[in-house]
Design a protein around this motif. Structure first.
Motif, PDB file in Angstrom:
ATOM      1  N   GLU A 266       6.066  -3.312   4.923  1.00  0.00           N
ATOM      2  CA  GLU A 266       7.394  -3.273   5.238  1.00  0.00           C
ATOM      3  C   GLU A 266       8.360  -3.542   4.187  1.00  0.00           C
ATOM      4  N   GLY A 267       7.870  -4.562   3.342  1.00  0.00           N
ATOM      5  CA  GLY A 267       8.612  -4.874   1.940  1.00  0.00           C
ATOM      6  C   GLY A 267       8.600  -3.995   1.023  1.00  0.00           C
ATOM      7  N   LEU A 268       7.489  -3.178   1.052  1.00  0.00           N
ATOM      8  CA  LEU A 268       7.234  -2.124  -0.079  1.00  0.00           C
ATOM      9  C   LEU A 268       7.725  -0.817   0.240  1.00  0.00           C
ATOM     10  N   ASP A 269       7.760  -0.364   1.622  1.00  0.00           N
ATOM     11  CA  ASP A 269       8.235   0.710   2.107  1.00  0.00           C
ATOM     12  C   ASP A 269       9.779   1.191   1.881  1.00  0.00           C
ATOM     13  N   ASP A 270      10.008   2.160   1.287  1.00  0.00           N
ATOM     14  CA  ASP A 270      11.338   2.693   1.121  1.00  0.00           C
ATOM     15  C   ASP A 270      11.345   4.348   0.913  1.00  0.00           C
ATOM     16  N   PRO A 271      12.439   5.043   0.643  1.00  0.00           N
ATOM     17  CA  PRO A 271      12.255   6.310   0.798  1.00  0.00           C
ATOM     18  C   PRO A 271      11.758   6.903  -0.334  1.00  0.00           C
ATOM     19  N   GLY A 272      11.529   6.050  -1.368  1.00  0.00           N
ATOM     20  CA  GLY A 272      10.669   6.517  -2.638  1.00  0.00           C
ATOM     21  C   GLY A 272       9.243   6.219  -2.581  1.00  0.00           C
ATOM     22  N   PHE A 273       8.742   5.485  -1.778  1.00  0.00           N
ATOM     23  CA  PHE A 273       7.604   4.873  -1.599  1.00  0.00           C
ATOM     24  C   PHE A 273       7.063   4.484  -0.173  1.00  0.00           C
ATOM     25  N   ARG A 274       6.599   5.352   0.543  1.00  0.00           N
ATOM     26  CA  ARG A 274       6.296   5.370   1.986  1.00  0.00           C
ATOM     27  C   ARG A 274       4.825   4.810   2.056  1.00  0.00           C
ATOM     28  N   VAL A 275       4.860   3.665   3.063  1.00  0.00           N
ATOM     29  CA  VAL A 275       3.583   3.083   3.231  1.00  0.00           C
ATOM     30  C   VAL A 275       3.374   3.139   4.716  1.00  0.00           C
ATOM     31  N   ARG A 276       2.148   3.429   5.082  1.00  0.00           N
ATOM     32  CA  ARG A 276       1.769   3.834   6.603  1.00  0.00           C
ATOM     33  C   ARG A 276       0.621   2.806   6.894  1.00  0.00           C
ATOM     34  N   ALA A 310       2.527   6.078 -10.108  1.00  0.00           N
ATOM     35  CA  ALA A 310       3.831   7.162  -9.604  1.00  0.00           C
ATOM     36  C   ALA A 310       3.514   7.818  -8.101  1.00  0.00           C
ATOM     37  N   ALA A 311       2.951   7.055  -7.268  1.00  0.00           N
ATOM     38  CA  ALA A 311       2.799   7.734  -5.951  1.00  0.00           C
ATOM     39  C   ALA A 311       4.157   7.506  -5.311  1.00  0.00           C
ATOM     40  N   ASP A 312       4.125   8.385  -4.147  1.00  0.00           N
ATOM     41  CA  ASP A 312       5.299   8.166  -3.188  1.00  0.00           C
ATOM     42  C   ASP A 312       4.887   8.066  -1.614  1.00  0.00           C
ATOM     43  N   ARG A 313       3.428   8.077  -1.585  1.00  0.00           N
ATOM     44  CA  ARG A 313       2.944   7.752  -0.260  1.00  0.00           C
ATOM     45  C   ARG A 313       1.620   7.041  -0.340  1.00  0.00           C
ATOM     46  N   VAL A 314       1.320   6.167   0.677  1.00  0.00           N
ATOM     47  CA  VAL A 314       0.114   5.388   0.466  1.00  0.00           C
ATOM     48  C   VAL A 314      -0.196   4.988   1.923  1.00  0.00           C
ATOM     49  N   GLU A 315      -1.482   5.200   2.302  1.00  0.00           N
ATOM     50  CA  GLU A 315      -1.768   4.857   3.652  1.00  0.00           C
ATOM     51  C   GLU A 315      -2.810   3.542   3.479  1.00  0.00           C
ATOM     52  N   VAL A 316      -2.671   2.526   4.308  1.00  0.00           N
ATOM     53  CA  VAL A 316      -3.344   1.483   4.341  1.00  0.00           C
ATOM     54  C   VAL A 316      -4.131   1.432   5.564  1.00  0.00           C
ATOM     55  N   VAL A 317      -5.509   1.263   5.791  1.00  0.00           N
ATOM     56  CA  VAL A 317      -6.194   1.344   7.034  1.00  0.00           C
ATOM     57  C   VAL A 317      -7.012   0.280   7.052  1.00  0.00           C
ATOM     58  N   LEU A 318      -6.971  -0.567   8.028  1.00  0.00           N
ATOM     59  CA  LEU A 318      -7.852  -1.761   8.194  1.00  0.00           C
ATOM     60  C   LEU A 318      -8.786  -1.804   9.593  1.00  0.00           C
ATOM     61  N   ARG A 319     -10.004  -1.728   9.427  1.00  0.00           N
ATOM     62  CA  ARG A 319     -10.783  -1.564  10.387  1.00  0.00           C
ATOM     63  C   ARG A 319     -11.780  -2.624  10.556  1.00  0.00           C
ATOM     64  N   CYS A 320     -11.613  -3.615  11.598  1.00  0.00           N
ATOM     65  CA  CYS A 320     -12.464  -4.933  11.943  1.00  0.00           C
ATOM     66  C   CYS A 320     -13.682  -4.622  13.131  1.00  0.00           C
ATOM     67  N   GLY A 321     -14.803  -4.298  12.607  1.00  0.00           N
ATOM     68  CA  GLY A 321     -15.910  -4.111  13.335  1.00  0.00           C
ATOM     69  C   GLY A 321     -16.943  -5.008  13.805  1.00  0.00           C
ATOM     70  N   ASP A 322     -18.070  -4.931  14.417  1.00  0.00           N
ATOM     71  CA  ASP A 322     -18.941  -6.119  14.934  1.00  0.00           C
ATOM     72  C   ASP A 322     -19.633  -6.376  13.406  1.00  0.00           C
ATOM     73  N   ALA A 323     -19.915  -5.600  12.494  1.00  0.00           N
ATOM     74  CA  ALA A 323     -20.707  -5.908  11.518  1.00  0.00           C
ATOM     75  C   ALA A 323     -19.952  -6.340  10.263  1.00  0.00           C
TER      76      ALA A 323
END
Length: 383
Positions: A266-276, A310-323
């Motif tokens: 949320e702190g990094l997300d802005d129109p020129g740098f979208r974070v999902r 110089a990226a304008d879109r970043v995807e962050v994925v966290l998966r917590c599994g059994d192992a």
């Protein structure tokens, strides 16, 4: 029963022999006992009691032990010679005990053998002693007394060795605890240093860059300068949040990785740098140190994506599994040659995860964006 208790038992035996001898004198059961012999008898037994107190309170050295043993033998010989009741002979079984306890097993056995030989020779002065039940019984009881004395001395010596080993173990444990505390303090200093580099240092650098940009465009393009000032303001806000989070860590407040990643995005997300951000699974089985390490990796990767790629879109994925727990950060920036990378914090990310048994993989190439994958195994105690 320890050695001091056994020594007090010896003192009780001295007292019992003293009282028995005096009873014989007072009751008239020893008519041949003269005043001088009674005085020697009493004085020698009192001296033996004093020797026990001296032995108990003084340091233990071979020379001192030999001197005290010799003094005991001389005093006991005097007691036996002046004994009006004939009961002082029982005290001879104490000499092997003291020899064993103060000088070792071999000394105890030698003294016991010497007294046993002396007893047999004394019995040999009696005609046909082997046919006299009283003499044979006395020898048998004396032999049993010597055996019991040696057994008691062996037990007391084992107790003393066990106590010394226990004291050594306690001492070693305390040294180990101090060493662990020193290592923990060093590890905490290193952790704080990495946190400063990974969080506050990045934010301060970003603020400096944005303010320099604002100054450069102040007269040429007011809109660009205003955006730079706004970006610097947001970076300062993020730095303030990082400081608050660090204070929360020191206060041992709960750390939730999903919430922390949400605040970071949320702190990094802005129109020129979208974070999902996408989170799945439960992080409850992972310890705080591992979750914080994954958070720092995400922070480093997002900072690099914004500042260098110089990226304008970043995807962050966290998966917590059994192992394990897997964190992926992928941007659409310009990419770079991983083998030639320098100054992007990759070494710090790898070091942080490796210390916890995890790993970091960076996939990138010029013009193809960057993908950072951090994997942290689930702690064994939680499986």
């Amino acid at each position: 029963m320890d050695a001091p208790s056994l020594r007090w038992m010896a003192s009780l035996l001295y007292g019992a022999v003293l009282l028995t001898g005096l009873y014989f004198v007072v009751a008239g059961l020893a008519p041949d006992a003269g005043a001088m012999s009674v005085a020697v008898f009493v004085a020698a037994l009192l001296a033996l009691l004093g020797v026990e107190q001296l032995d108990w309170r003084g340091p233990t050295t071979p020379r001192r032990a030999i001197v005290l043993l010799a003094v005991r033998m001389l005093l006991l010989a005097a007691v036996n010679a002046a004994d009006p009741g004939g009961f002082a002979r029982v005290l001879y079984v104490l000499m092997p005990f003291f020899a064993y306890l103060s000088l070792g097993r071999w000394a105890g056995h030698v003294v016991a053998a010497a007294y046993l030989v002396a007893a047999v020779l004394r019995a040999g002065s009696v005609p046909d002693w082997w046919a006299d039940p009283e003499t044979v019984s006395d020898l048998m009881m004396f032999f049993i007394g010597l055996v019991l004395a040696l057994a008691a001395a062996a037990f007391a010596a084992d107790q003393r060795r066990s106590r010394l080993r226990a004291e050594q173990l306690v001492s070693d444990l305390r040294r180990a605890q101090r060493r662990v505390a020193e290592l923990s303090a060093a590890a905490e200093r290193n952790r704080v240093a990495r946190d400063i580099h990974d969080s506050l240092g990045h934010h301060l650098t970003a603020i400096s860059v944005q303010l320099a940009k604002a100054q450069a465009f102040r007269d040429r393009d007011a809109a660009v300068a205003d955006r730079a000032v706004a970006d610097a303001h947001r970076a300062a806000g993020r730095a303030l949040r990082e400081i608050r989070e660090s204070v929360g860590v020191l206060r041992a407040e709960p750390f939730l990785l999903a919430v922390a990643l949400g605040s970071l995005a949320e702190g990094l997300d802005d129109p020129g740098f979208r974070v999902r951000l996408e989170v799945s699974g439960s992080e409850s089985a992972h310890d705080r140190a591992g979750l914080e390490a994954l958070y720092r990796v995400a922070q480093e990767a997002l900072t690099n994506a914004r500042r260098h790629a110089a990226a304008d879109r970043v995807e962050v994925v966290l998966r917590c599994g059994d192992a394990d727990a897997v964190l992926e950060v992928e941007d659409n920036g310009r990419g770079f040659a991983v083998e030639a990378a320098a100054g992007t914090g990759l070494a710090g990310m790898r070091e942080r995860l490796a210390a916890l048994g995890g790993s970091v993989r960076v996939e990138s190439a010029p013009g193809r964006g960057t993908r950072v994958v951090a994997c942290l195994p689930r702690p064994a105690v939680a499986r």
